[in-house]
Design a protein around this motif. Structure first.
Motif, short mmCIF file in Angstrom:
data_model
loop_
_atom_site.label_atom_id
_atom_site.label_comp_id
_atom_site.label_asym_id
_atom_site.label_seq_id
_atom_site.Cartn_x
_atom_site.Cartn_y
_atom_site.Cartn_z
N TRP A 242 -7.74 13.73 -3.09
CA TRP A 242 -6.92 13.18 -2.01
C TRP A 242 -6.39 14.27 -1.08
N ALA A 243 -6.35 15.52 -1.53
CA ALA A 243 -5.69 16.58 -0.77
C ALA A 243 -6.37 16.86 0.56
N GLU A 244 -7.71 16.78 0.61
CA GLU A 244 -8.40 16.98 1.87
C GLU A 244 -8.67 15.62 2.49
N HIS A 245 -8.00 15.37 3.62
CA HIS A 245 -8.12 14.06 4.25
C HIS A 245 -7.67 14.11 5.70
N ILE A 246 -7.99 13.05 6.40
CA ILE A 246 -7.51 12.83 7.76
C ILE A 246 -6.46 11.73 7.67
N ALA A 247 -5.34 11.90 8.33
CA ALA A 247 -4.27 10.89 8.30
C ALA A 247 -4.09 10.30 9.70
N LEU A 248 -4.05 8.97 9.74
CA LEU A 248 -3.92 8.25 11.00
C LEU A 248 -2.77 7.26 10.93
N HIS A 249 -2.03 7.17 12.04
CA HIS A 249 -1.05 6.09 12.18
C HIS A 249 -1.80 4.86 12.67
N VAL A 250 -1.56 3.70 12.05
CA VAL A 250 -2.15 2.44 12.49
C VAL A 250 -1.07 1.37 12.53
N SER A 251 -1.28 0.37 13.34
CA SER A 251 -0.35 -0.76 13.40
C SER A 251 -0.94 -1.93 12.63
N GLY A 252 -0.11 -2.65 11.88
CA GLY A 252 -0.55 -3.85 11.18
C GLY A 252 -1.42 -3.57 9.96
N LEU A 253 -1.11 -2.50 9.23
CA LEU A 253 -1.93 -2.10 8.09
C LEU A 253 -2.10 -3.20 7.06
N ARG A 254 -1.05 -3.94 6.76
CA ARG A 254 -1.15 -5.01 5.75
C ARG A 254 -2.19 -6.05 6.13
N ALA A 255 -2.32 -6.35 7.40
CA ALA A 255 -3.32 -7.33 7.86
C ALA A 255 -4.71 -6.70 7.97
N LEU B 190 -6.05 -4.07 6.26
CA LEU B 190 -6.68 -3.63 5.02
C LEU B 190 -7.59 -4.69 4.40
N PRO B 191 -7.16 -5.95 4.27
CA PRO B 191 -8.08 -6.97 3.73
C PRO B 191 -9.31 -7.19 4.62
N GLU B 192 -9.15 -7.09 5.93
CA GLU B 192 -10.29 -7.24 6.84
C GLU B 192 -11.31 -6.13 6.62
N TRP B 193 -10.83 -4.89 6.50
CA TRP B 193 -11.73 -3.76 6.29
C TRP B 193 -12.42 -3.86 4.94
N ARG B 194 -11.65 -4.27 3.93
CA ARG B 194 -12.22 -4.43 2.58
C ARG B 194 -13.35 -5.47 2.62
N ALA B 195 -13.12 -6.59 3.31
CA ALA B 195 -14.14 -7.64 3.44
C ALA B 195 -15.36 -7.15 4.21
N ALA B 196 -15.16 -6.18 5.09
CA ALA B 196 -16.27 -5.62 5.86
C ALA B 196 -17.01 -4.51 5.11
N GLY B 197 -16.60 -4.26 3.86
CA GLY B 197 -17.30 -3.27 3.04
C GLY B 197 -16.70 -1.88 3.02
N VAL B 198 -15.54 -1.70 3.66
CA VAL B 198 -14.89 -0.40 3.62
C VAL B 198 -14.31 -0.18 2.22
N THR B 199 -14.54 1.00 1.66
CA THR B 199 -14.03 1.33 0.32
C THR B 199 -12.57 1.75 0.42
N VAL B 200 -11.72 1.03 -0.29
CA VAL B 200 -10.30 1.38 -0.38
C VAL B 200 -10.16 2.26 -1.62
N ALA C 60 -2.17 3.52 2.75
CA ALA C 60 -3.36 3.31 1.93
C ALA C 60 -4.38 4.38 2.29
N PHE C 61 -5.36 4.59 1.40
CA PHE C 61 -6.45 5.51 1.68
C PHE C 61 -7.76 4.74 1.63
N VAL C 62 -8.66 5.03 2.58
CA VAL C 62 -10.00 4.46 2.61
C VAL C 62 -10.99 5.61 2.73
N LEU C 63 -12.27 5.29 2.52
CA LEU C 63 -13.32 6.29 2.69
C LEU C 63 -14.09 6.00 3.97
#
Length: 120
Positions: free
Chosen positions: A64-77, A79-89, A103-106
């Motif tokens: 986890w130490a090497e990563h890119i961090a982004l501010h996003v709006s509406g993360l709770r909404a 995250l499930p959309e990205w997960r359904a689209a195949g994004v690995t959480v 949260a962290f995604v790949l």
């Protein structure tokens, strides 16, 4: 919006000094609750974060130490959309140290991307 980019370093003092010579300002130089040294350098509006890890290579548990961090709006909404689209959480929704949702995604190449609720 980019929050920071995070890297592992073997020598935090030397790394911070290098970026200060390039015009950076050290915002943090501390030891985390887990016992790692952590430094943050501000370069203009962006930040570089470093975790000191002695030895030849980062330990596997520090993925986890090497990563890119982004501010996003509406993360709770989002995250499930990205997960359904195949994004690995890789690290599910939880409070950040500052109390915001996080949260962290790949990304498609397997890089860790920290998503932090911007609150905007």
């Amino acid at each position: 919006m980019l929050k920071h980019v995070s890297f592992v370093t073997r020598d935090l003092a030397a790394t911070l000094a290098f970026y200060v010579r390039l015009g950076g300002v050290v915002e943090k130089d501390l030891t985390t609750a887990e016992g790692y040294r952590r430094g943050v350098v501000r370069l203009g509006e962006g930040r570089l974060q470093f975790f000191e890890v002695p030895g030849e290579a980062p330990a596997p548990h520090l993925h986890w130490a090497e990563h890119i961090a982004l501010h996003v709006s509406g993360l709770r909404a989002l995250l499930p959309e990205w997960r359904a689209a195949g994004v690995t959480v890789s690290r599910d929704l939880q409070p950040s140290p500052g109390g915001r949702d996080m949260a962290f995604v790949l990304d498609p190449d397997g890089r860790q991307v920290e998503l932090l609720e911007s609150g905007l």
